[in-house]
Design a protein around this motif. Structure first.
Motif, mmCIF file in Angstrom:
data_model
loop_
_atom_site.group_PDB
_atom_site.id
_atom_site.type_symbol
_atom_site.label_atom_id
_atom_site.label_comp_id
_atom_site.label_asym_id
_atom_site.label_seq_id
_atom_site.Cartn_x
_atom_site.Cartn_y
_atom_site.Cartn_z
ATOM 1 N N ILE A 60 11.315 -5.932 15.304
ATOM 2 C CA ILE A 60 11.066 -4.957 14.595
ATOM 3 C C ILE A 60 12.293 -4.792 13.342
ATOM 4 O O ILE A 60 11.928 -4.725 12.227
ATOM 5 C CB ILE A 60 10.990 -3.541 15.278
ATOM 6 N N MET A 61 13.443 -5.120 13.741
ATOM 7 C CA MET A 61 14.614 -5.167 12.972
ATOM 8 C C MET A 61 14.620 -6.117 11.908
ATOM 9 O O MET A 61 15.041 -5.906 10.854
ATOM 10 C CB MET A 61 16.083 -5.345 13.590
ATOM 11 N N ILE A 62 14.000 -7.326 11.958
ATOM 12 C CA ILE A 62 14.088 -8.260 10.868
ATOM 13 C C ILE A 62 12.693 -8.077 9.929
ATOM 14 O O ILE A 62 12.512 -8.870 8.982
ATOM 15 C CB ILE A 62 14.030 -9.836 11.573
ATOM 16 N N ILE A 63 11.739 -7.315 10.118
ATOM 17 C CA ILE A 63 10.558 -7.176 9.375
ATOM 18 C C ILE A 63 11.044 -6.806 8.054
ATOM 19 O O ILE A 63 10.306 -7.376 7.096
ATOM 20 C CB ILE A 63 9.881 -5.954 9.956
ATOM 21 N N PRO A 64 11.911 -5.998 7.546
ATOM 22 C CA PRO A 64 12.290 -5.938 6.129
ATOM 23 C C PRO A 64 12.551 -7.110 5.392
ATOM 24 O O PRO A 64 12.425 -7.169 4.159
ATOM 25 C CB PRO A 64 13.620 -4.849 6.012
ATOM 26 N N TYR A 65 12.944 -8.173 6.219
ATOM 27 C CA TYR A 65 13.375 -9.460 5.468
ATOM 28 C C TYR A 65 12.031 -10.449 5.868
ATOM 29 O O TYR A 65 12.620 -11.668 5.774
ATOM 30 C CB TYR A 65 14.639 -9.940 5.653
ATOM 31 N N ARG A 66 11.117 -10.310 6.184
ATOM 32 C CA ARG A 66 9.754 -11.071 6.613
ATOM 33 C C ARG A 66 8.787 -10.658 5.830
ATOM 34 O O ARG A 66 7.647 -10.357 6.399
ATOM 35 C CB ARG A 66 9.643 -11.035 8.063
ATOM 36 N N LEU A 67 9.005 -10.592 4.416
ATOM 37 C CA LEU A 67 7.859 -10.071 3.441
ATOM 38 C C LEU A 67 7.109 -11.130 2.966
ATOM 39 O O LEU A 67 5.955 -10.841 2.437
ATOM 40 C CB LEU A 67 8.657 -9.304 2.454
ATOM 41 N N GLU A 68 7.330 -12.377 3.042
ATOM 42 C CA GLU A 68 6.522 -13.591 2.511
ATOM 43 C C GLU A 68 5.256 -13.475 3.493
ATOM 44 O O GLU A 68 5.445 -13.638 4.726
ATOM 45 C CB GLU A 68 7.379 -14.868 2.633
ATOM 46 N N GLN A 236 25.678 -12.623 3.315
ATOM 47 C CA GLN A 236 23.978 -12.842 3.874
ATOM 48 C C GLN A 236 23.198 -12.123 2.646
ATOM 49 O O GLN A 236 23.953 -11.172 2.109
ATOM 50 C CB GLN A 236 23.911 -12.675 5.228
ATOM 51 N N PHE A 237 22.180 -12.420 2.419
ATOM 52 C CA PHE A 237 21.108 -11.748 1.762
ATOM 53 C C PHE A 237 20.822 -10.436 2.440
ATOM 54 O O PHE A 237 20.026 -9.516 1.682
ATOM 55 C CB PHE A 237 20.247 -12.617 0.997
ATOM 56 N N TRP A 238 20.686 -10.460 3.600
ATOM 57 C CA TRP A 238 20.286 -9.682 4.445
ATOM 58 C C TRP A 238 21.392 -8.463 4.935
ATOM 59 O O TRP A 238 22.644 -8.945 4.825
ATOM 60 C CB TRP A 238 19.431 -9.996 5.684
ATOM 61 N N LYS A 239 21.080 -7.201 5.237
ATOM 62 C CA LYS A 239 22.062 -6.095 5.371
ATOM 63 C C LYS A 239 21.789 -5.728 6.679
ATOM 64 O O LYS A 239 20.707 -4.919 6.970
ATOM 65 C CB LYS A 239 22.183 -5.094 4.360
ATOM 66 N N PRO A 240 22.807 -5.447 7.637
ATOM 67 C CA PRO A 240 22.647 -4.813 8.929
ATOM 68 C C PRO A 240 22.057 -3.458 9.080
ATOM 69 O O PRO A 240 21.217 -3.270 9.879
ATOM 70 C CB PRO A 240 24.023 -5.141 9.699
ATOM 71 N N GLN A 241 22.636 -2.745 8.036
ATOM 72 C CA GLN A 241 22.123 -1.376 8.165
ATOM 73 C C GLN A 241 20.777 -1.006 7.752
ATOM 74 O O GLN A 241 20.134 -0.315 8.188
ATOM 75 C CB GLN A 241 22.996 -0.411 6.956
ATOM 76 N N ILE A 242 20.366 -2.059 6.921
ATOM 77 C CA ILE A 242 18.795 -2.035 6.600
ATOM 78 C C ILE A 242 17.808 -2.335 7.737
ATOM 79 O O ILE A 242 16.726 -1.688 7.962
ATOM 80 C CB ILE A 242 18.332 -2.975 5.396
ATOM 81 N N VAL A 244 18.744 -2.004 11.167
ATOM 82 C CA VAL A 244 18.852 -0.862 12.042
ATOM 83 C C VAL A 244 18.109 0.492 11.665
ATOM 84 O O VAL A 244 17.511 1.085 12.306
ATOM 85 C CB VAL A 244 20.349 -0.191 12.150
ATOM 86 N N ARG A 245 18.187 0.670 10.268
ATOM 87 C CA ARG A 245 17.426 1.924 9.562
ATOM 88 C C ARG A 245 15.725 1.638 9.662
ATOM 89 O O ARG A 245 14.997 2.603 10.059
ATOM 90 C CB ARG A 245 17.767 2.078 8.260
ATOM 91 N N PHE A 246 15.295 0.240 9.557
ATOM 92 C CA PHE A 246 13.951 0.280 9.883
ATOM 93 C C PHE A 246 13.536 0.270 11.260
ATOM 94 O O PHE A 246 12.431 1.034 11.735
ATOM 95 C CB PHE A 246 13.568 -1.266 9.427
ATOM 96 N N LEU A 247 14.420 0.006 12.443
ATOM 97 C CA LEU A 247 14.050 -0.014 13.698
ATOM 98 C C LEU A 247 14.086 1.516 13.795
ATOM 99 O O LEU A 247 13.262 2.081 14.722
ATOM 100 C CB LEU A 247 15.325 -0.518 14.466
ATOM 101 N N LEU A 248 14.808 2.625 13.465
ATOM 102 C CA LEU A 248 14.602 4.048 13.478
ATOM 103 C C LEU A 248 13.369 4.275 12.951
ATOM 104 O O LEU A 248 12.835 5.105 13.691
ATOM 105 C CB LEU A 248 16.028 4.703 12.987
ATOM 106 N N THR A 249 13.163 3.903 11.784
ATOM 107 C CA THR A 249 11.816 4.543 11.096
ATOM 108 C C THR A 249 10.610 4.055 11.868
ATOM 109 O O THR A 249 9.663 4.827 12.048
ATOM 110 C CB THR A 249 11.691 3.732 9.582
ATOM 111 N N MET A 250 10.713 2.866 12.435
ATOM 112 C CA MET A 250 9.471 2.175 13.231
ATOM 113 C C MET A 250 9.379 3.074 14.691
ATOM 114 O O MET A 250 8.081 3.290 15.062
ATOM 115 C CB MET A 250 9.633 0.810 13.553
ATOM 116 N N LEU A 251 10.525 3.358 15.006
ATOM 117 C CA LEU A 251 10.420 4.219 16.345
ATOM 118 C C LEU A 251 9.807 5.385 16.189
ATOM 119 O O LEU A 251 9.058 6.106 16.907
ATOM 120 C CB LEU A 251 11.764 4.286 17.126
#
Length: 309
Positions: A60-68, A236-242, A244-251
Motif C-alpha cells: 500500500i505504501m508504495i502505490i503513490p510511486y507506482r503510477l505507470e 531519492q525521488f520518493w518521500k517516506p512521509q508520502i 506513510v500518509r497514503f497508508l493512513l489514507t488507504m486504511l
C-alpha cells in the motif's frame, strides 16, 4: 516515523494479547507522519485495530510511486472486518521458487551464523519452506497495527541464549539482506527496488540493509554493500512521509467502507488499477473462495467476544 518495534512470542500464554480496547498510551508504539504533533495516541479517540502482514502494508505504501500503467504496478488488498477488527491481506500471489529466488536464501545463509564466534554453515541445503517471522505492533494516528513479517538476522557480539525475553529482543539491532544482478552500474542505492526495500524494512524497524551483487552464474564477486536504513531515502525521488500518509489514507478508506460489516467470511477486494489510475472495489459476500480467516481463528474470536459481555 516508526520509533520502536514491539515483538511478541505468541506461543507463550503470558504473551497472548489482552482483550482489545486499552487506551493506555504506554501499550502503543508510534508510526508518525511528518506533521504529527505527538507520538502518543489521543486519549479521547476511539482506537481501531488492524491485523495484517508487513508485505500487505508495504504494498500500500508504495502505490503513490507506482503510477505507470503496468500489471506489475497493480496492487490488490483483501479485507475482512469481524468483531470490530479489520483484517487485511494480499495473500493471492504466486510464491517464487525459481532459481533466481533461491539465491536470496543462500546469500542470507552465507551472511549469518548461529553465534558471534561461529562461521556460517553453508554446507546445509537451504529449506525454502522455513522462515523466521516476527510479529510487530505500532500505531498510525487512530489505528493500532499488528502485523507479521519475515526477519533475516541480528548484529550481536554476544551469544543470545534467551530468545523468549521480549525486552532483550526489542533492544537488538536487526539487519536484512537483499540481492541484485550485477549490471555494472555503480549506483546500487538508486535501484528502483530501494523504495520497496525501505517500506518493508521500515515497518520492522530494521537498522541496516546489506546488498550483494550476483553475476549471471549466481556468484558474488564484489564486496557486499551496507547502508543504514535511515539513510536510504536520502537523494531519492520518493518521500517516506508520502508513503506513510497514503497508508493512513488507504486504511481510513477501507475502514469507512467496511464500517457496517461484521462477518468473518465476507471479503472486500480493493484493487489499485494503474491503467485506470483509481482504486476499484469488488465485494465477495458470505463464504467464498476469497474468505481467508481460518475457522480456528473465527472460533476464538467468537469466544473472546462472548466472554467480554
Amino acid at each position: 516515523m516508526l520509533e520502536t518495534t514491539q515483538k511478541f512470542i505468541v506461543d507463550l500464554e503470558e504473551n497472548v494479547l489482552q482483550p482489545y480496547g486499552s487506551e493506555n498510551p504506554e501499550t502503543h508504539q508510534s508510526l508518525k507522519t511528518e506533521d504529527d504533533e505527538s507520538s502518543q495516541p489521543r486519549q479521547n479517540s476511539k482506537r481501531k485495530l488492524v491485523l495484517s502482514s508487513r508485505g500487505c502494508l508495504s504494498n500500500i505504501m508504495i502505490i503513490p510511486y507506482r503510477l505507470e500503467a503496468s500489471k506489475y504496478n497493480d496492487k490488490t488488498i483483501f479485507a475482512t472486518r469481524y468483531c470490530g477488527v479489520l483484517h487485511t491481506s494480499n495473500y493471492r500471489y504466486d510464491h517464487d521458487n525459481s532459481k533466481n529466488n533461491t539465491y536470496h536464501s543462500k546469500f542470507q545463509q552465507t551472511c549469518f551464523s548461529d553465534g558471534p564466534d561461529r562461521v556460517p554453515d553453508t554446507d546445509q541445503p537451504v529449506n525454502e519452506n522455513e522462515f523466521i517471522r516476527g510479529i510487530f505492533q505500532t500505531t498510525l494516528k487512530e489505528f493500532d497495527l499488528i502485523y507479521s513479517g519475515e526477519l533475516s538476522g541480528i548484529v550481536s557480539y554476544e551469544q543470545i541464549d534467551d530468545m523468549q525475553n521480549l525486552e532483550n529482543i526489542n533492544e537488538l539491532q536487526f539487519i536484512s539482506t537483499k540481492l541484485l544482478w550485477n549490471s555494472g552500474h555503480s549506483k546500487i542505492w538508486k535501484n528502483p527496488k530501494c523504495l520497496n526495500w525501505w517500506a518493508t524494512l521500515y515497518l520492522a524497524n530494521i537498522s541496516h540493509l546489506c546488498v550483494g551483487l550476483k553475476d549471471r552464474d549466481g556468484f558474488i564477486r564484489t564486496p557486499v554493500q551496507r547502508k543504514a536504513l535511515k539513510d536510504l531515502p536520502k537523494d531519492q525521488f520518493w518521500k517516506p512521509q508520502i508513503c506513510v500518509r497514503f497508508l493512513l489514507t488507504m486504511l481510513k478508506l477501507i475502514e469507512e467502507t467496511m464500517a457496517s460489516v461484521n462477518c468473518p467470511y465476507t471479503v472486500y477486494e480493493f484493487v489499485y488499477d494503474s491503467f485506470a489510475k483509481c482504486i476499484k472495489l469488488k465485494k465477495h459476500i458470505g463464504k467464498t473462495e476469497y474468505s481467508f480467516l481460518s475457522e480456528e481463528y473465527i472460533d476464538r474470536c467468537r469466544k473472546q467476544t462472548s466472554m467480554s459481555y
